[in-house]
Design a protein around this motif. Structure first.
Motif, PDB file in Angstrom:
ATOM      1  N   MET A  53      36.409  36.074  53.549  1.00 46.87           N
ATOM      2  CA  MET A  53      36.542  34.891  52.713  1.00 46.87           C
ATOM      3  C   MET A  53      36.035  35.140  51.302  1.00 46.87           C
ATOM      4  N   ARG A  54      34.956  35.899  51.179  1.00 44.67           N
ATOM      5  CA  ARG A  54      34.291  36.075  49.892  1.00 44.67           C
ATOM      6  C   ARG A  54      35.165  36.784  48.862  1.00 44.67           C
ATOM      7  N   ILE A  55      36.112  37.570  49.304  1.00 49.02           N
ATOM      8  CA  ILE A  55      36.921  38.330  48.353  1.00 49.02           C
ATOM      9  C   ILE A  55      38.020  37.490  47.720  1.00 49.02           C
ATOM     10  N   LEU A  56      38.223  36.272  48.190  1.00 45.95           N
ATOM     11  CA  LEU A  56      39.320  35.439  47.711  1.00 45.95           C
ATOM     12  C   LEU A  56      38.983  34.806  46.360  1.00 45.95           C
ATOM     13  N   PRO A  57      39.991  34.476  45.568  1.00 49.45           N
ATOM     14  CA  PRO A  57      39.757  33.679  44.355  1.00 49.45           C
ATOM     15  C   PRO A  57      39.072  32.361  44.712  1.00 49.45           C
ATOM     16  N   ARG A  58      38.434  31.759  43.729  1.00 50.88           N
ATOM     17  CA  ARG A  58      37.550  30.633  43.998  1.00 50.88           C
ATOM     18  C   ARG A  58      38.226  29.491  44.755  1.00 50.88           C
TER      19      ARG A  58
END
Length: 279
Positions: free
Chosen positions: A25-30
């Motif tokens: 999840m953390r690698i996704l755009p905001r």
């Protein structure tokens, strides 16, 4: 998580920080990241209701309240605990029926504990608690409609079957047995008592075909991801590789009692992240 709802404006990232999907999840755009954290938070809250030790009738009422709140969200009257979801629902066209399917799936454990369901019921359970989550997620990731639905179908089932094989002993402690009735009978196991089944010497004859079914779903998921834009499938690819590693460890360990828990090493987790996150 307790049965208390996540408060409006909650830090959904902190809610998900203990999740095996957190790195993906953390690698996704905001905006995508926040939508995924909201989906995860929703799943956790309804799952906590289903898994609580509260009276069954109270848990059923609590799940129905979630259905009512989802309906209100889609009628432009979001309740406080879903107020933050309005933007994500509109931006990513998240579907009401997928949120409701997740609640329906969690509810399958509530009236009575699931024990040796037939294969059709097990597949329905996997669709509701895993593939429905996938159908929400692929909209956030931006996959094309047809391939997104296919990916949710296969990857959701691959992940949930892996969960079932990993959590045999934990589920038995809750009085649950998700191994399919047909496979148990084929192996000569006639009991549906979880604590008796998990010590059966023939248990591997049940689990290995289920592991192969999960592998087939992983393979079909890979085919779908391979034909889509790499950036659109970064997050599901990381989820897939992590859970495939768990499945490989389970197969290598075997399924006969006693079973030691399996864990993907930190090195392996880092290698998966480095290989698939930054592309």
């Amino acid at each position: 998580m307790t049965l208390e709802a996540t408060s409006p404006g909650a830090n959904y990232g902190s809610t998900a920080s203990n999740s095996s999907f957190y790195a993906a999840m953390r690698i996704l755009p905001r905006d995508q990241r926040e939508a995924m954290f909201q989906i995860y938070s929703f799943c956790r809250q309804v799952d906590d209701i289903a898994d609580s030790d509260g009276p069954r009738d109270e848990r059923l009422v609590a799940l129905q309240e979630w259905r009512n709140d989802i309906d209100a969200l889609y009628q432009d009257h979001p309740p406080p605990r879903l107020a933050d979801y309005v933007g994500s629902v509109k931006t990513f066209r998240l579907k009401r029926e997928d949120f409701l399917a997740i609640v329906d799936g969690m509810e399958m454990d509530v009236p009575q504990d699931i024990r040796a369901p037939d294969m059709a019921t097990l597949d329905l359970y996997c669709d509701r608690v895993a593939s429905a989550v996938g159908r929400l997620s692929v909209r956030v990731f931006g996959l094309p409609e047809e391939d997104g639905i296919l990916l949710a179908h296969h990857l959701g089932r691959a992940l949930q079957l892996t969960n079932i094989l990993r959590d045999i002993d934990e589920d038995a402690g809750l009085g649950r047995l998700y191994l399919p009735r047909e496979a148990l009978l084929h192996a000569g196991i006639t009991s549906d008592d979880p604590n008796r089944v998990i010590v059966e010497r023939a248990l591997a004859k049940v689990c290995l075909p289920l592991a192969q079914r999960a592998k087939t779903h992983f393979e079909q998921s890979d085919e779908i991801m391979n034909r889509n834009k790499r950036r659109a499938v970064r997050a599901p690819r990381i989820m897939s590789k992590y859970y495939h590693a768990i499945l490989d460890l389970l197969i290598a360990r075997g399924f006969n009692a006693p079973r030691e828990p399996v864990r993907v090493s930190k090195v392996t987790r880092m290698l998966i992240l480095l290989r698939y996150a930054f592309i």
